[in-house]
Design an enzyme around this catalytic site. Structure first.
Site, PDB file in Angstrom:
ATOM      1  N   ARG A  96       0.818  -1.222   0.000  1.00 17.49           N
ATOM      2  CA  ARG A  96       0.000   0.000   0.000  1.00 17.49           C
ATOM      3  C   ARG A  96       0.852   1.272   0.000  1.00 17.49           C
ATOM      4  NH1 ARG A  96      -2.546  -3.892   2.433  1.00 17.49           N
ATOM      5  NH2 ARG A  96      -4.701  -4.361   2.021  1.00 17.49           N
ATOM      6  N   GLY A 100       4.065  -2.275  -5.450  1.00 16.51           N
ATOM      7  CA  GLY A 100       3.521  -3.306  -6.343  1.00 16.51           C
ATOM      8  C   GLY A 100       3.039  -2.709  -7.647  1.00 16.51           C
ATOM      9  N   ASN A 127      -6.983 -15.338  -3.694  1.00 16.58           N
ATOM     10  CA  ASN A 127      -6.204 -14.134  -3.387  1.00 16.58           C
ATOM     11  C   ASN A 127      -6.991 -12.876  -3.757  1.00 16.58           C
ATOM     12  OD1 ASN A 127      -4.254 -12.226  -2.883  1.00 16.58           O
ATOM     13  ND2 ASN A 127      -2.617 -13.358  -3.915  1.00 16.58           N
ATOM     14  N   TYR A 134      -5.508  -6.039  -9.373  1.00 14.71           N
ATOM     15  CA  TYR A 134      -5.433  -6.128 -10.832  1.00 14.71           C
ATOM     16  C   TYR A 134      -6.678  -5.562 -11.503  1.00 14.71           C
ATOM     17  CZ  TYR A 134      -1.294  -8.984 -10.103  1.00 14.71           C
ATOM     18  OH  TYR A 134      -0.055  -9.438  -9.722  1.00 14.71           O
TER      19      TYR A 134
END
Length: 162
Positions: A96, A100, A127, A134
């Site tokens: 966060r 990523g 997940n 995504y």
């Protein structure tokens, strides 16, 4: 305040740090029993004479905190290469903070630079944080495609025609 991070191409000296992050990913996915590759094998296949994959490393203060490992595949329908993201992982305490997303966007940019027709990856169906991540970035989750795999003795039997 979000930590300052850098994203860079991994090099031979990063093999141990990458291997540790891969183990951390396996712990997160509850798959440590499947981790059998060594640091040496990883280094050989990422940085050796014949490279099978590439990796980006995310660092905070010189510490490896995340990675993206990817390789080329090929689409016969498009008659163009694709880029497959094998793993994307950031240590839980660094999530966060945009790390990523930065890794993901860097691999996507490589796909464009290299003329790839597709950028693909797989996500475990349980997940939900990754699936949400995504989707937020605009990815389409393809429920009609199932990942298939053979390994070990089964692979050897298929190859021999047994």
């Amino acid at each position: 305040m979000a930590p300052h991070f850098i994203i860079r191409e991994a090099c031979q000296e990063d093999a141990t740090a990458l291997h540790q992050l891969i183990y951390e990913l396996a712990e997160y996915e509850r798959l440590t029993h499947l981790v059998s590759g060594s640091v040496e094998q990883l280094a050989e296949h990422l940085f050796g004479e014949r490279r099978f994959a590439e990796a980006l490393l995310a660092e905070v203060g010189g510490r490896a905190v995340g990675f993206a490992l990817y390789y080329h595949n090929f689409s016969t329908f498009l008659a163009r290469p694709g880029l497959y993201l094998e793993d994307l992982f950031v240590l839980p305490e660094y999530r966060r903070n945009g790390i990523g997303e930065a890794l993901f966007r860097r691999v996507a940019a490589l796909a464009i630079t290299r003329g790839c027709g597709r950028f693909e990856w797989a996500v475990l169906d349980w997940n939900t944080p990754a699936l949400s991540f995504y989707r937020k970035l605009g990815a389409t989750i393809l429920p009609e495609w199932q990942l298939c795999r053979v390994t070990g003795d089964t692979l050897r039997h298929i190859a021999k025609g047994d």
